[in-house]
Design a protein around this motif. Sequence first.
Motif, PDB file in Angstrom:
ATOM      1  N   VAL A   1       8.991  -1.607   5.288  1.00  0.00           N
ATOM      2  CA  VAL A   1       8.181  -0.379   5.336  1.00  0.00           C
ATOM      3  C   VAL A   1       9.123   0.806   5.535  1.00  0.00           C
ATOM      4  CG1 VAL A   1       6.255   0.798   6.444  1.00  0.00           C
ATOM      5  CG2 VAL A   1       6.290  -1.695   6.339  1.00  0.00           C
ATOM      6  N   LEU A   2       9.587   1.362   4.425  1.00  0.00           N
ATOM      7  CA  LEU A   2      10.506   2.504   4.465  1.00  0.00           C
ATOM      8  C   LEU A   2       9.845   3.769   3.936  1.00  0.00           C
ATOM      9  CD1 LEU A   2      13.805   0.759   3.267  1.00  0.00           C
ATOM     10  CD2 LEU A   2      13.032   1.217   5.601  1.00  0.00           C
ATOM     11  N   CYS A   3       8.515   3.760   3.829  1.00  0.00           N
ATOM     12  CA  CYS A   3       7.756   4.941   3.417  1.00  0.00           C
ATOM     13  C   CYS A   3       6.717   5.229   4.497  1.00  0.00           C
ATOM     14  CB  CYS A   3       7.056   4.711   2.076  1.00  0.00           C
ATOM     15  SG  CYS A   3       8.174   4.395   0.690  1.00  0.00           S
ATOM     16  N   GLN A   4       6.595   6.473   4.906  1.00  0.00           N
ATOM     17  CA  GLN A   4       5.642   6.859   5.933  1.00  0.00           C
ATOM     18  C   GLN A   4       4.629   7.865   5.387  1.00  0.00           C
ATOM     19  OE1 GLN A   4       8.015   8.594   9.027  1.00  0.00           O
ATOM     20  NE2 GLN A   4       8.517  10.428   7.853  1.00  0.00           N
ATOM     21  N   ARG A   5       3.449   7.918   6.020  1.00  0.00           N
ATOM     22  CA  ARG A   5       2.405   8.828   5.565  1.00  0.00           C
ATOM     23  C   ARG A   5       2.785  10.282   5.837  1.00  0.00           C
ATOM     24  NH1 ARG A   5      -3.028   7.358   8.331  1.00  0.00           N
ATOM     25  NH2 ARG A   5      -1.668   7.033  10.122  1.00  0.00           N
TER      26      ARG A   5
ATOM     27  N   SER B   1       0.809  -1.222   0.000  1.00  0.00           N
ATOM     28  CA  SER B   1       0.000   0.000   0.000  1.00  0.00           C
ATOM     29  C   SER B   1       0.841   1.269   0.000  1.00  0.00           C
ATOM     30  CB  SER B   1      -0.920   0.000   1.227  1.00  0.00           C
ATOM     31  OG  SER B   1      -0.155  -0.024   2.421  1.00  0.00           O
ATOM     32  N   PHE B   2       2.041   1.209   0.551  1.00  0.00           N
ATOM     33  CA  PHE B   2       2.835   2.417   0.734  1.00  0.00           C
ATOM     34  C   PHE B   2       3.833   2.686  -0.403  1.00  0.00           C
ATOM     35  CE2 PHE B   2       4.734  -1.159   2.960  1.00  0.00           C
ATOM     36  CZ  PHE B   2       6.030  -1.183   2.459  1.00  0.00           C
ATOM     37  N   ALA B   3       4.015   1.739  -1.314  1.00  0.00           N
ATOM     38  CA  ALA B   3       5.008   1.920  -2.386  1.00  0.00           C
ATOM     39  C   ALA B   3       4.603   1.105  -3.612  1.00  0.00           C
ATOM     40  CB  ALA B   3       6.404   1.511  -1.904  1.00  0.00           C
ATOM     41  N   ARG B   4       5.248   1.398  -4.755  1.00  0.00           N
ATOM     42  CA  ARG B   4       4.996   0.670  -5.996  1.00  0.00           C
ATOM     43  C   ARG B   4       6.329   0.285  -6.630  1.00  0.00           C
ATOM     44  NH1 ARG B   4       4.363   6.086  -6.966  1.00  0.00           N
ATOM     45  NH2 ARG B   4       5.462   6.961  -8.766  1.00  0.00           N
ATOM     46  N   VAL B   5       6.307  -0.759  -7.459  1.00  0.00           N
ATOM     47  CA  VAL B   5       7.518  -1.216  -8.138  1.00  0.00           C
ATOM     48  C   VAL B   5       7.998  -0.124  -9.094  1.00  0.00           C
ATOM     49  CG1 VAL B   5       8.517  -3.011  -9.615  1.00  0.00           C
ATOM     50  CG2 VAL B   5       6.741  -3.598  -7.950  1.00  0.00           C
ATOM     51  N   SER B   6       9.309   0.080  -9.162  1.00  0.00           N
ATOM     52  CA  SER B   6       9.854   1.099 -10.047  1.00  0.00           C
ATOM     53  C   SER B   6       9.453   0.821 -11.495  1.00  0.00           C
ATOM     54  CB  SER B   6      11.385   1.152  -9.930  1.00  0.00           C
ATOM     55  OG  SER B   6      11.951  -0.054 -10.413  1.00  0.00           O
ATOM     56  N   GLN B   7       9.384   1.861 -12.289  1.00  0.00           N
ATOM     57  CA  GLN B   7       8.939   1.711 -13.678  1.00  0.00           C
ATOM     58  C   GLN B   7       9.860   0.763 -14.451  1.00  0.00           C
ATOM     59  OE1 GLN B   7       8.577   5.415 -15.758  1.00  0.00           O
ATOM     60  NE2 GLN B   7       7.639   4.516 -17.573  1.00  0.00           N
ATOM     61  N   GLU B   8      11.143   0.828 -14.197  1.00  0.00           N
ATOM     62  CA  GLU B   8      12.096  -0.047 -14.895  1.00  0.00           C
ATOM     63  C   GLU B   8      11.823  -1.514 -14.591  1.00  0.00           C
ATOM     64  OE1 GLU B   8      16.957  -0.871 -15.042  1.00  0.00           O
ATOM     65  OE2 GLU B   8      16.116   0.728 -13.786  1.00  0.00           O
TER      66      GLU B   8
ATOM     67  N   GLY C   1       1.316  10.582  -1.304  1.00  0.00           N
ATOM     68  CA  GLY C   1       0.807  10.653   0.058  1.00  0.00           C
ATOM     69  C   GLY C   1       1.776  10.075   1.065  1.00  0.00           C
ATOM     70  N   TYR C   2       2.865   9.467   0.579  1.00  0.00           N
ATOM     71  CA  TYR C   2       3.895   8.889   1.443  1.00  0.00           C
ATOM     72  C   TYR C   2       5.247   9.540   1.139  1.00  0.00           C
ATOM     73  CZ  TYR C   2       0.600   5.142   2.615  1.00  0.00           C
ATOM     74  OH  TYR C   2      -0.488   4.429   3.055  1.00  0.00           O
ATOM     75  N   GLU C   3       6.166   9.451   2.078  1.00  0.00           N
ATOM     76  CA  GLU C   3       7.514   9.967   1.901  1.00  0.00           C
ATOM     77  C   GLU C   3       8.510   9.011   2.544  1.00  0.00           C
ATOM     78  OE1 GLU C   3       7.542  13.753   3.752  1.00  0.00           O
ATOM     79  OE2 GLU C   3       6.928  13.012   5.734  1.00  0.00           O
ATOM     80  N   LYS C   4       9.763   9.066   2.080  1.00  0.00           N
ATOM     81  CA  LYS C   4      10.789   8.157   2.592  1.00  0.00           C
ATOM     82  C   LYS C   4      11.029   8.405   4.080  1.00  0.00           C
ATOM     83  CE  LYS C   4      14.125   9.155  -0.215  1.00  0.00           C
ATOM     84  NZ  LYS C   4      15.455   9.092  -0.853  1.00  0.00           N
ATOM     85  N   SER C   5      11.159   7.313   4.820  1.00  0.00           N
ATOM     86  CA  SER C   5      11.466   7.412   6.241  1.00  0.00           C
ATOM     87  C   SER C   5      12.941   7.178   6.517  1.00  0.00           C
ATOM     88  CB  SER C   5      10.625   6.406   7.042  1.00  0.00           C
ATOM     89  OG  SER C   5      10.870   5.078   6.592  1.00  0.00           O
ATOM     90  N   SER C   6      13.723   6.870   5.465  1.00  0.00           N
ATOM     91  CA  SER C   6      15.168   6.678   5.593  1.00  0.00           C
ATOM     92  C   SER C   6      15.807   6.986   4.247  1.00  0.00           C
ATOM     93  CB  SER C   6      15.504   5.247   6.027  1.00  0.00           C
ATOM     94  OG  SER C   6      15.212   4.331   4.986  1.00  0.00           O
ATOM     95  N   ASP C   7      17.132   6.872   4.184  1.00  0.00           N
ATOM     96  CA  ASP C   7      17.841   7.135   2.929  1.00  0.00           C
ATOM     97  C   ASP C   7      17.681   5.999   1.926  1.00  0.00           C
ATOM     98  OD1 ASP C   7      18.742   9.508   3.981  1.00  0.00           O
ATOM     99  OD2 ASP C   7      20.606   8.655   4.759  1.00  0.00           O
TER     100      ASP C   7
END
Length: 307
Positions: free
Chosen positions: A158-162, A107-114, A134-140
């Motif tokens: 889960v490296l993306c947060q709302r 729910s929080f991310a999608r596979v890269s286009q490549e 609606g989400y942003e990275k929670s780490s590098d």
Amino acid sequence: MGCGRCRSLPVVPVVPVVLVVLVVLVVLVPAARGDCGPLPQLPGAEPPEDSKDNQSFPIGSKITYQCVQGFAKLPLKSDTIQCLENALWSVLPEFCSRSCYSPPRVSFARVSQEDELKNFYAVGITVNYVCNPGYEKSSDKLPTSTCHENLTWSEVPVLCQRKSCGTPENPEHGTVVTTDQLFGAKADVICDDGYMLTAGQAFIRCHLKGDGVAWTQLPTCQLIQASSSTVGTTAVTDATKPLEEKTSEYRYILPLVIIPCIIGIAVILIWTIKKCAVKQKGTYKPNPTNAGDEEQGPSCQERKTGP
């Protein structure tokens, strides 16, 4: 002349030679007829069910193989063989290999286009993810997943947060109640006493807005207007109003009706007592039989002095 020195030539056996010729013909019979023999076996692939058991195929025949379960077709690799003019099958390099199915969805991310464009995921391959709107990275680091030997994918971390919409504003004459300010959160709107929400939803949501997130538009609270219809001194409120609002209004209307009535009765009693007092002392007294009669009011009767 005699032929004492002549030797007899060895007799060549005819039967063995005939057998050898027959064996060669049997082996080469497909070629002799111009046909290809049985289909070759390919690793990780199999021919169609209706042709796998055939022992002979005419020249020009084309057979398309399919990858067996657990294997997937390698991109840009051919999967079809052909019976050539020399009655031999064309060479078909290995085109099936073990592959995972499509990467897992989260729910929080999608596979890269490549990586999304790939149709083959070999064992050991790793795909990258990017955070959803609606989400942003929670780490590098970005989320990833790897295809294991058992053809399953590793769990996506889960490296993306709302994203946060911040503290919502309160409407005039109302309050917003919420315990969550992040993307997707819902907040209830409650109006102050004497006010009610206008038409629309009684809540707001933290939703997508452009590249970020924001609260939906606040509803408004309007003053509750009492109905102009009255009965006696009691105001008749709108029957469509909520029970809580009606109760709140009655709380203020009832004292306005009851208190004047009590005061009026007390004034009548006092006035009657004073009126009776002006009569000759000992002659009249208040009549208790109709002292509380609201229509006639209290009256005086003659006091008896004798036995």
